[in-house]
Write a protein that holds these residues in place. Structure first.
Motif, PDB file in Angstrom:
ATOM      1  N   SER A   4       0.844  -1.189   0.000  1.00  0.00           N
ATOM      2  CA  SER A   4       0.000   0.000   0.000  1.00  0.00           C
ATOM      3  C   SER A   4       0.881   1.240   0.000  1.00  0.00           C
ATOM      4  N   LEU A   5       0.500   2.202  -0.785  1.00  0.00           N
ATOM      5  CA  LEU A   5       1.205   3.472  -0.824  1.00  0.00           C
ATOM      6  C   LEU A   5       0.323   4.517  -0.164  1.00  0.00           C
ATOM      7  N   ILE A   6       0.834   5.084   0.900  1.00  0.00           N
ATOM      8  CA  ILE A   6       0.090   6.108   1.618  1.00  0.00           C
ATOM      9  C   ILE A   6       0.799   7.434   1.390  1.00  0.00           C
ATOM     10  N   THR A   7       0.110   8.339   0.752  1.00  0.00           N
ATOM     11  CA  THR A   7       0.718   9.631   0.459  1.00  0.00           C
ATOM     12  C   THR A   7       0.482  10.606   1.608  1.00  0.00           C
ATOM     13  N   ARG A   8       1.404  11.519   1.755  1.00  0.00           N
ATOM     14  CA  ARG A   8       1.295  12.525   2.805  1.00  0.00           C
ATOM     15  C   ARG A   8       0.636  13.764   2.225  1.00  0.00           C
ATOM     16  N   HIS A   9      -0.194  14.398   3.026  1.00  0.00           N
ATOM     17  CA  HIS A   9      -0.850  15.621   2.566  1.00  0.00           C
ATOM     18  C   HIS A   9       0.203  16.707   2.324  1.00  0.00           C
ATOM     19  N   PRO A  10      -0.049  17.602   1.402  1.00  0.00           N
ATOM     20  CA  PRO A  10       0.924  18.663   1.119  1.00  0.00           C
ATOM     21  C   PRO A  10       0.966  19.685   2.254  1.00  0.00           C
ATOM     22  N   PHE A  11       2.155  20.195   2.515  1.00  0.00           N
ATOM     23  CA  PHE A  11       2.323  21.255   3.499  1.00  0.00           C
ATOM     24  C   PHE A  11       2.228  22.601   2.794  1.00  0.00           C
ATOM     25  N   PRO A  12       1.551  23.551   3.396  1.00  0.00           N
ATOM     26  CA  PRO A  12       1.481  24.877   2.772  1.00  0.00           C
ATOM     27  C   PRO A  12       2.853  25.557   2.855  1.00  0.00           C
ATOM     28  N   THR A  13       3.383  25.930   1.714  1.00  0.00           N
ATOM     29  CA  THR A  13       4.710  26.543   1.680  1.00  0.00           C
ATOM     30  C   THR A  13       4.694  27.894   0.977  1.00  0.00           C
ATOM     31  N   GLY A  14       3.519  28.514   0.882  1.00  0.00           N
ATOM     32  CA  GLY A  14       3.367  29.753   0.138  1.00  0.00           C
ATOM     33  C   GLY A  14       4.317  30.865   0.538  1.00  0.00           C
ATOM     34  N   HIS A  15       4.519  31.082   1.829  1.00  0.00           N
ATOM     35  CA  HIS A  15       5.378  32.162   2.297  1.00  0.00           C
ATOM     36  C   HIS A  15       6.600  31.628   3.041  1.00  0.00           C
TER      37      HIS A  15
END
Length: 119
Positions: A4-15
């Motif tokens: 199973s491949l469990i992806t990690r949610h994206p981290f907000p990196t806007g600033h």
């Protein structure tokens, strides 16, 4: 075997770049001031560790030099804390960032508290 491949949610990196630039300046200033007095040694440790973690936000694989450099600086400041906490004399010589001859004083506070109390 089932994989199973469990992806990690994206981290907000806007600033994040702007925040890291400010943290970089703060860490650099604190590291440069350690030779004058170690009253900010704890601040330098916190700042360099926060910078290193922030660099990993943008570079999770630590594939670029600034990320490695941030972790090396954090390790060197951590080493200075340990050296000052276990020192016999009034100061210890440490290698922090590009300064090979930083003298970090064991005395850290106006009240007479010392880094030895941290250990």
């Amino acid at each position: 075997m089932l994989v199973s491949l469990i992806t990690r949610h994206p981290f907000p990196t806007g600033h994040a770049e702007e925040g890291i630039a400010v943290r970089q300046e703060d860490a650099q200033e604190l590291m440069e001031g350690l030779e004058e007095g170690s009253t900010r040694l704890g601040d330098a440790l916190h700042s360099t560790l926060t910078l290193a973690k922030g660099r990993c936000l943008l570079d999770p694989r630590a594939a670029i030099f600034p990320t490695w450099d941030a972790w090396v600086n954090a390790m060197q400041v951590s080493s200075a804390v340990f050296a000052a906490a276990t020192a016999i004399g009034e100061s210890v010589q440490c290698h922090i960032a590009t300064n090979e001859t930083d003298q970090v004083a064991v005395q850290i506070g106006a009240s007479g508290d010392s880094v030895r109390g941290w250990a």
